[in-house]
Design a protein around this motif. Structure first.
Motif, PDB file in Angstrom:
ATOM      1  N   THR A 195      41.277  18.323  30.643  1.00  0.00           N
ATOM      2  CA  THR A 195      42.456  18.639  31.446  1.00  0.00           C
ATOM      3  C   THR A 195      42.111  18.397  32.904  1.00  0.00           C
ATOM      4  N   LEU A 196      42.914  17.590  33.579  1.00  0.00           N
ATOM      5  CA  LEU A 196      42.708  17.446  35.017  1.00  0.00           C
ATOM      6  C   LEU A 196      43.235  18.708  35.690  1.00  0.00           C
ATOM      7  N   VAL A 197      42.504  19.210  36.654  1.00  0.00           N
ATOM      8  CA  VAL A 197      42.993  20.413  37.332  1.00  0.00           C
ATOM      9  C   VAL A 197      44.325  20.113  38.019  1.00  0.00           C
ATOM     10  N   ALA A 198      44.519  18.851  38.412  1.00  0.00           N
ATOM     11  CA  ALA A 198      45.787  18.460  39.046  1.00  0.00           C
ATOM     12  C   ALA A 198      46.983  18.699  38.124  1.00  0.00           C
ATOM     13  N   MET A 199      46.729  18.701  36.792  1.00  0.00           N
ATOM     14  CA  MET A 199      47.811  18.930  35.831  1.00  0.00           C
ATOM     15  C   MET A 199      48.114  20.413  35.665  1.00  0.00           C
ATOM     16  N   CYS A 200      47.344  21.277  36.323  1.00  0.00           N
ATOM     17  CA  CYS A 200      47.469  22.724  36.104  1.00  0.00           C
ATOM     18  C   CYS A 200      48.182  23.429  37.247  1.00  0.00           C
ATOM     19  N   ASP A 201      48.853  22.671  38.106  1.00  0.00           N
ATOM     20  CA  ASP A 201      49.522  23.309  39.242  1.00  0.00           C
ATOM     21  C   ASP A 201      50.495  24.379  38.753  1.00  0.00           C
ATOM     22  N   GLY A 202      50.354  25.569  39.278  1.00  0.00           N
ATOM     23  CA  GLY A 202      51.242  26.671  38.904  1.00  0.00           C
ATOM     24  C   GLY A 202      50.844  27.386  37.625  1.00  0.00           C
ATOM     25  N   ALA A 203      49.742  26.976  37.015  1.00  0.00           N
ATOM     26  CA  ALA A 203      49.367  27.568  35.716  1.00  0.00           C
ATOM     27  C   ALA A 203      48.560  28.855  35.894  1.00  0.00           C
ATOM     28  N   GLN A 204      48.623  29.669  34.850  1.00  0.00           N
ATOM     29  CA  GLN A 204      47.805  30.881  34.773  1.00  0.00           C
ATOM     30  C   GLN A 204      46.592  30.558  33.911  1.00  0.00           C
ATOM     31  N   ILE A 205      45.416  30.682  34.498  1.00  0.00           N
ATOM     32  CA  ILE A 205      44.184  30.347  33.782  1.00  0.00           C
ATOM     33  C   ILE A 205      43.427  31.651  33.491  1.00  0.00           C
ATOM     34  N   THR A 206      42.983  31.817  32.259  1.00  0.00           N
ATOM     35  CA  THR A 206      42.101  32.944  31.945  1.00  0.00           C
ATOM     36  C   THR A 206      40.787  32.384  31.432  1.00  0.00           C
ATOM     37  N   THR A 207      39.699  32.781  32.085  1.00  0.00           N
ATOM     38  CA  THR A 207      38.366  32.352  31.660  1.00  0.00           C
ATOM     39  C   THR A 207      37.626  33.569  31.106  1.00  0.00           C
ATOM     40  N   ILE A 208      36.418  33.339  30.639  1.00  0.00           N
ATOM     41  CA  ILE A 208      35.613  34.439  30.109  1.00  0.00           C
ATOM     42  C   ILE A 208      35.431  35.544  31.168  1.00  0.00           C
ATOM     43  N   GLU A 209      35.395  35.131  32.436  1.00  0.00           N
ATOM     44  CA  GLU A 209      35.204  36.121  33.507  1.00  0.00           C
ATOM     45  C   GLU A 209      36.420  37.040  33.646  1.00  0.00           C
ATOM     46  N   GLY A 210      37.553  36.622  33.105  1.00  0.00           N
ATOM     47  CA  GLY A 210      38.780  37.396  33.317  1.00  0.00           C
ATOM     48  C   GLY A 210      39.201  38.249  32.134  1.00  0.00           C
ATOM     49  N   LEU A 211      38.388  38.287  31.087  1.00  0.00           N
ATOM     50  CA  LEU A 211      38.822  39.022  29.890  1.00  0.00           C
ATOM     51  C   LEU A 211      38.593  40.537  30.018  1.00  0.00           C
TER      52      LEU A 211
ATOM     53  N   LYS B 160      38.358  44.245  31.658  1.00  0.00           N
ATOM     54  CA  LYS B 160      39.076  44.980  32.715  1.00  0.00           C
ATOM     55  C   LYS B 160      38.054  45.878  33.399  1.00  0.00           C
ATOM     56  N   GLY B 161      37.559  45.444  34.527  1.00  0.00           N
ATOM     57  CA  GLY B 161      36.480  46.183  35.187  1.00  0.00           C
ATOM     58  C   GLY B 161      35.262  46.224  34.281  1.00  0.00           C
ATOM     59  N   ASP B 162      34.785  47.440  33.985  1.00  0.00           N
ATOM     60  CA  ASP B 162      33.615  47.585  33.116  1.00  0.00           C
ATOM     61  C   ASP B 162      34.006  47.620  31.643  1.00  0.00           C
ATOM     62  N   GLN B 163      35.298  47.613  31.383  1.00  0.00           N
ATOM     63  CA  GLN B 163      35.767  47.691  29.996  1.00  0.00           C
ATOM     64  C   GLN B 163      35.863  46.288  29.404  1.00  0.00           C
ATOM     65  N   LEU B 164      34.970  46.006  28.475  1.00  0.00           N
ATOM     66  CA  LEU B 164      34.994  44.669  27.877  1.00  0.00           C
ATOM     67  C   LEU B 164      36.258  44.471  27.046  1.00  0.00           C
ATOM     68  N   HIS B 165      36.653  43.215  26.922  1.00  0.00           N
ATOM     69  CA  HIS B 165      37.750  42.855  26.009  1.00  0.00           C
ATOM     70  C   HIS B 165      37.299  43.167  24.577  1.00  0.00           C
TER      71      HIS B 165
END
Lengths: 327, 204
Positions: free
Chosen positions: B114-130, B132-137
């Motif tokens: 995926t080109l990042v240019a194709m992601c304009d306006g998108a919501q991205i969730t990575t492993i770092e975002g799963l 919530k604080g110290d509470q793991l997904h």
């Protein structure tokens, strides 16, 4: 990757206008094209992002035609309730291809334009008439286990890779394309080209034309359909052979049949010969086998892929038996 | 790569001029008369001169990010190099291994294709975002509980893919889960434990 100008098209007119530039390419899912760009096989100087074009709807008309927008994701089409119910062959074909992630990205329009996975097309150190016209075909006398046995020429024996296209060939889909002079319809069987002398030309799409939709005309017996894919791995692998079939059966006889084969042809391979054998035939294994013989009658084996001819016949027989045995 | 991602960099034709380059080559070639012919096809261009910048706005793990970035950059490289979020892993870089799996608008995709240019306006969730604080997904908890990894390199992609799979809701059986996770390769072979982790999250 070669540098390119990136343009976000706001509507189809803008996209088509931008595409008239030399060496411009549309990008939708990008799953195949970005890979090829990384390998310097595709080298567009202008890339037009068409994801904003709102061609992502599936519409069902009163005459039963289903219109699939070119930007519908493969996963959305595969899991659409009407497709699952009325054309399981298409849902099954889509779900047999690639991975869940790739199906979430890949579009219907892009899948129509998928390029071969012939290793000599991918490896730029080898001659390949499809990638570098006139340079020769390395597969002809190379390792050609995965190459085609139908529709080949002495210029190219690359297999068409798509599963979705095999189902759409069987269903007699119609492709809608738009250009600056309007919209035209291309019957599925007239969309992909045989390699012949010019394997670099793969479809009848013209410069500046944009695929906007694919229609599936109503087929009353579409629910009695099936896609069977045979491959080296159980998942996430291209077909060695595959069959998309639909049968209309009444009182033990086949009234009408749709047959297309994958993994063995240089284009999605609708077999009118097999359909002709099945039409009016008794719904039994002997008829299936006769149809399979007809479907592969013109097959030409190469050094490592002769096994595919019998494999394709058995794939077709089993797919027909599955549908023929449906209650 | 950092050159390709510099937010403030203006593209320009630059670096050494052709004349300077020719001079260098000629000197290196001890005045060989054909040197200019040899270098004619390799007119020097700096990497910066090749950049075609695109402006992209993203929401990454709930935070707004704005980048002006070369059109060739993939979402994967933008995350790792441009936004300093190396949790998403680069494996094959050709969509075959799944290590780069992230969620874009809640759907799992291969960020390497995926080109990042194709992601304009998108919501991205990575492993770092799963977490919530110290509470793991829950999927992270389940992977730990079931020992669903060994070397760990494929794990961010496996977890993001598994989160996507549960959201999609199509996996009903063990065979379904295996099939729908086939885009994530684990060369340590932790598949059985990955299956157990996913099943636990699905049933809770």
């Amino acid at each position: 990757m070669q540098p390119f100008k990136f343009i976000r098209a706001q509507d189809s007119h803008a996209a088509i206008t931008a595409a008239l530039t030399n060496n411009a390419k549309f990008i939708a899912g990008g799953t195949n094209m970005i890979d090829l760009m990384k390998l310097n096989i595709e080298k567009p100087t202008q890339v037009i992002d068409i994801n904003g074009l709102k061609l992502d709807k599936i519409e069902i008309f009163s005459n039963g035609t289903i219109r699939i927008g070119a930007l519908v994701k493969n996963s959305d089409l595969a899991y659409h309730p009407t497709i699952i119910k009325s054309y399981p062959v298409l849902s099954e074909a889509l779900l047999s291809g690639a991975s869940a992630q790739l199906r979430n990205m890949a579009t219907v329009g892009g899948n129509l334009l998928q390029r071969t996975r012939c290793p000599y097309f991918y490896d730029t150190t080898y001659p390949c008439n499809k990638r570098a016209p006139g340079s020769g075909c390395s597969a002809l006398n190379g390792y050609n286990r995965n190459n085609a046995v139908l529709g080949t020429s002495d210029k190219c024996i690359a297999t068409h890779p798509s599963d979705m296209c095999v189902a759409l060939a069987a269903l007699g889909a119609v492709i809608h394309v738009q250009s600056d002079s309007g919209v035209r319809e291309i019957p599925f069987n007239e969309f992909h080209l045989l390699p012949g002398e010019t394997p670099q030309f793969e479809t009848t799409l013209k410069h500046g034309e944009l695929i906007i939709a694919v229609d599936i005309p109503a087929i009353a017996y579409g629910a009695r359909s099936h896609y069977l894919k045979v491959r080296d791995r159980a998942s996430y692998e291209f077909a060695l052979s595959s069959a998309a079939v639909a049968l209309d059966i009444k009182n033990g006889r086949i009234l009408t049949a749709r047959v297309a084969l994958g993994g063995i042809g240089t284009k999605p391979w609708r077999s009118l010969a097999a359909e002709k054998v099945l039409m009016g035939a008794v719904n039994n294994e002997q008829s299936y086998r006769t149809a399979a013989e007809a479907a592969l009658s013109g097959a030409k084996p190469y050094q490592h892929n002769a096994f595919k001819i019998e494999l394709a016949k058995r794939t077709l027989v089993r797919a027909l038996a599955t549908v023929g045995g449906m209650s | 790569m950092s050159d390709l991602l510099n937010q403030d960099e203006k593209p320009h034709r630059g670096g050494s001029t052709r004349r300077e380059f020719l001079t260098q080559i000629t000197m290196a070639g001890a005045g060989l008369s054909f040197a200019p012919i040899l270098v004619k096809s390799v007119t020097p261009t700096s990497a910066l001169a090749l950049i075609q910048p695109v402006k992209v706005n993203l929401m990454v793990n709930g935070l707004a990010k704005s980048l002006t970035i070369d059109s060739r950059v993939t979402l994967l490289d933008a995350l790792r190099e441009g936004l300093a979020m190396p949790g998403t892993k680069k494996g094959c870089d050709h969509g075959q291994c799944g290590a780069c799996t992230v969620l874009v608008n809640d759907r799992r995709i291969n960020s390497c294709l995926t080109l990042v240019a194709m992601c304009d306006g998108a919501q991205i969730t990575t492993i770092e975002g799963l977490a919530k604080g110290d509470q793991l997904h829950p999927m992270q908890e389940a992977f730990i509980k079931h020992d669903a990894f060994q070397c760990g390199y494929c794990t961010p992609g496996q977890i993001c893919s598994a989160v996507g799979l549960v959201k999609e809701g199509h996996a009903k059986t063990d065979a379904n889960i295996r099939e729908l996770m086939s885009g994530n390769i684990c060369r340590c072979g932790a598949y059985q434990n990955i299956l157990e982790a996913i099943k636990e999250v699905q049933t809770t």
